[in-house]
Design a protein around this motif. Structure first.
Motif, PDB file in Angstrom:
ATOM      1  N   GLY A   4     -20.205   5.796   0.710  1.00 41.79           N
ATOM      2  CA  GLY A   4     -21.395   5.960  -0.127  1.00 41.79           C
ATOM      3  C   GLY A   4     -21.508   7.315  -0.783  1.00 41.79           C
ATOM      4  O   GLY A   4     -22.611   7.733  -1.159  1.00 41.79           O
ATOM      5  N   ARG A   5     -20.363   7.985  -0.970  1.00 40.58           N
ATOM      6  CA  ARG A   5     -20.375   9.334  -1.554  1.00 40.58           C
ATOM      7  C   ARG A   5     -21.135   9.385  -2.874  1.00 40.58           C
ATOM      8  O   ARG A   5     -21.855  10.337  -3.147  1.00 40.58           O
ATOM      9  CB  ARG A   5     -18.926   9.796  -1.754  1.00 40.58           C
ATOM     10  N   HIS A   6     -21.008   8.350  -3.710  1.00 44.92           N
ATOM     11  CA  HIS A   6     -21.654   8.349  -5.020  1.00 44.92           C
ATOM     12  C   HIS A   6     -23.176   8.266  -4.925  1.00 44.92           C
ATOM     13  O   HIS A   6     -23.878   8.468  -5.918  1.00 44.92           O
ATOM     14  CB  HIS A   6     -21.128   7.183  -5.858  1.00 44.92           C
ATOM     15  N   LEU A   7     -23.693   8.000  -3.730  1.00 43.80           N
ATOM     16  CA  LEU A   7     -25.142   7.904  -3.536  1.00 43.80           C
ATOM     17  C   LEU A   7     -25.737   9.202  -3.000  1.00 43.80           C
ATOM     18  O   LEU A   7     -26.960   9.294  -2.852  1.00 43.80           O
ATOM     19  CB  LEU A   7     -25.466   6.764  -2.564  1.00 43.80           C
ATOM     20  N   ALA A   8     -24.911  10.190  -2.723  1.00 49.87           N
ATOM     21  CA  ALA A   8     -25.393  11.412  -2.081  1.00 49.87           C
ATOM     22  C   ALA A   8     -26.466  12.114  -2.899  1.00 49.87           C
ATOM     23  O   ALA A   8     -27.469  12.592  -2.354  1.00 49.87           O
ATOM     24  CB  ALA A   8     -24.234  12.360  -1.810  1.00 49.87           C
ATOM     25  N   SER A   9     -26.282  12.198  -4.214  1.00 43.94           N
ATOM     26  CA  SER A   9     -27.263  12.932  -5.026  1.00 43.94           C
ATOM     27  C   SER A   9     -28.600  12.200  -5.074  1.00 43.94           C
ATOM     28  O   SER A   9     -29.662  12.828  -5.140  1.00 43.94           O
ATOM     29  CB  SER A   9     -26.733  13.187  -6.434  1.00 43.94           C
ATOM     30  N   ARG A  10     -28.572  10.870  -5.040  1.00 39.13           N
ATOM     31  CA  ARG A  10     -29.824  10.112  -4.985  1.00 39.13           C
ATOM     32  C   ARG A  10     -30.541  10.356  -3.657  1.00 39.13           C
ATOM     33  O   ARG A  10     -31.770  10.507  -3.615  1.00 39.13           O
ATOM     34  CB  ARG A  10     -29.544   8.621  -5.174  1.00 39.13           C
ATOM     35  N   ASN A  13     -25.223  15.987   1.844  1.00 41.00           N
ATOM     36  CA  ASN A  13     -23.846  16.278   1.422  1.00 41.00           C
ATOM     37  C   ASN A  13     -22.896  15.383   2.206  1.00 41.00           C
ATOM     38  O   ASN A  13     -22.507  15.696   3.324  1.00 41.00           O
ATOM     39  CB  ASN A  13     -23.526  17.756   1.673  1.00 41.00           C
ATOM     40  N   LEU A  14     -22.569  14.245   1.628  1.00 40.54           N
ATOM     41  CA  LEU A  14     -21.682  13.296   2.298  1.00 40.54           C
ATOM     42  C   LEU A  14     -20.225  13.714   2.126  1.00 40.54           C
ATOM     43  O   LEU A  14     -19.859  14.294   1.106  1.00 40.54           O
ATOM     44  CB  LEU A  14     -21.878  11.890   1.718  1.00 40.54           C
ATOM     45  N   PRO A  15     -19.386  13.438   3.111  1.00 41.04           N
ATOM     46  CA  PRO A  15     -17.960  13.770   2.976  1.00 41.04           C
ATOM     47  C   PRO A  15     -17.346  13.088   1.753  1.00 41.04           C
ATOM     48  O   PRO A  15     -17.783  12.009   1.331  1.00 41.04           O
ATOM     49  CB  PRO A  15     -17.342  13.222   4.273  1.00 41.04           C
ATOM     50  N   LYS A  16     -16.317  13.720   1.203  1.00 38.50           N
ATOM     51  CA  LYS A  16     -15.665  13.190   0.004  1.00 38.50           C
ATOM     52  C   LYS A  16     -15.142  11.771   0.201  1.00 38.50           C
ATOM     53  O   LYS A  16     -15.093  10.983  -0.745  1.00 38.50           O
ATOM     54  CB  LYS A  16     -14.496  14.106  -0.411  1.00 38.50           C
ATOM     55  N   THR A  17     -14.753  11.458   1.433  1.00 40.41           N
ATOM     56  CA  THR A  17     -14.168  10.148   1.696  1.00 40.41           C
ATOM     57  C   THR A  17     -15.203   9.112   2.157  1.00 40.41           C
ATOM     58  O   THR A  17     -14.824   7.974   2.451  1.00 40.41           O
ATOM     59  CB  THR A  17     -13.079  10.271   2.776  1.00 40.41           C
ATOM     60  N   ALA A  18     -16.463   9.481   2.230  1.00 43.59           N
ATOM     61  CA  ALA A  18     -17.493   8.540   2.686  1.00 43.59           C
ATOM     62  C   ALA A  18     -17.656   7.408   1.678  1.00 43.59           C
ATOM     63  O   ALA A  18     -17.662   7.651   0.457  1.00 43.59           O
ATOM     64  CB  ALA A  18     -18.822   9.260   2.875  1.00 43.59           C
TER      65      ALA A  18
END
Length: 220
Positions: free
Chosen positions: A78-84, A71-76
């Motif tokens: 690489g946030r779009h990669l969290a589910s992968r 669960n990456l922070p919203k502002t990270a």
């Protein structure tokens, strides 16, 4: 500071043994919007949708329990990669308890495709159900609570002080929590993939819009 941990009883799930094995790995980072309560609500919605639409409950239970295990922070960046990344972690966890490759693949795909920011189309019924169930938790009054909680963590204001409805300025949900209703939340209901999810979302979206209207009235 991490949110307080509220115990979630594995016996509440249809496969308590699976829940007991996976719950300790459900989070690498907790907050008040991504905790055991969120997992339980996502599972409950997924089970309700599956009762009407079909779907493998074992796959759904594992996917619901592990969908936020990274669960990456919203502002990270690489946030779009969290589910992968969550899907990759889930693969290892399920292999360690003896799941076969096809079942692991099904869970991993559902986790990958549930994310709004990842933009991965769900290719199975279970993936569609998990995505609908996760998005339902961003609607209704629970969606309001989670939105403002995350905004507060990020130091964002409740609303623009002079133009809360954004009638004379561009929307900016990086600065104002209320703008996030228009930039994302109020569009979620239209993207539901199952008939049951759409019906549930329509009711919750109406509550969300009702709250926004009342808040704007108070702010004005």
């Amino acid at each position: 500071m991490a949110a307080p941990v509220t115990a979630l009883d594995p016996a509440r799930f249809p496969d308590p043994g699976l829940a007991a094995a996976l719950l300790p790995h459900a989070f690498d980072r907790r907050d008040g919007a991504h905790d055991e309560g969120h997992l339980w609500r996502v599972w409950r919605s997924a089970a309700r949708i599956a009762a009407a639409e079909g779907g493998d409950l074992r796959i759904l239970q594992a996917a619901a329990l592990l969908h936020d295990c990274v669960n990456l922070p919203k502002t990270a960046p690489g946030r779009h990669l969290a589910s992968r990344q969550a899907a990759a972690r889930a693969r290892g966890l399920l292999a360690a308890i003896g799941w076969d490759a096809p079942a692991i693949d099904a869970v991993a795909h559902a986790i990958e495709a549930h994310s709004f920011s990842a933009g991965i189309p769900p290719g199975t019924l279970e993936a569609a159900i998990l995505r609908d169930a996760d998005r339902l938790d961003a609607l209704g009054f629970i969606g309001v609570a989670r939105c403002f909680h995350v905004a507060g963590q990020g130091g964002r204001a409740i609303a623009h002080p002079d133009d809360p409805a954004a009638t004379r300025r561009p929307l900016d949900d990086t600065a104002f929590a209320l703008d996030h209703f228009a930039t994302k939340l109020m569009g979620l209901a239209g993207g539901m993939l199952t008939a049951t999810g759409r019906a549930m979302a329509a009711e919750r979206a109406a509550r969300l819009e009702h709250f926004r209207a009342i808040l704007l009235d108070e702010l004005s």
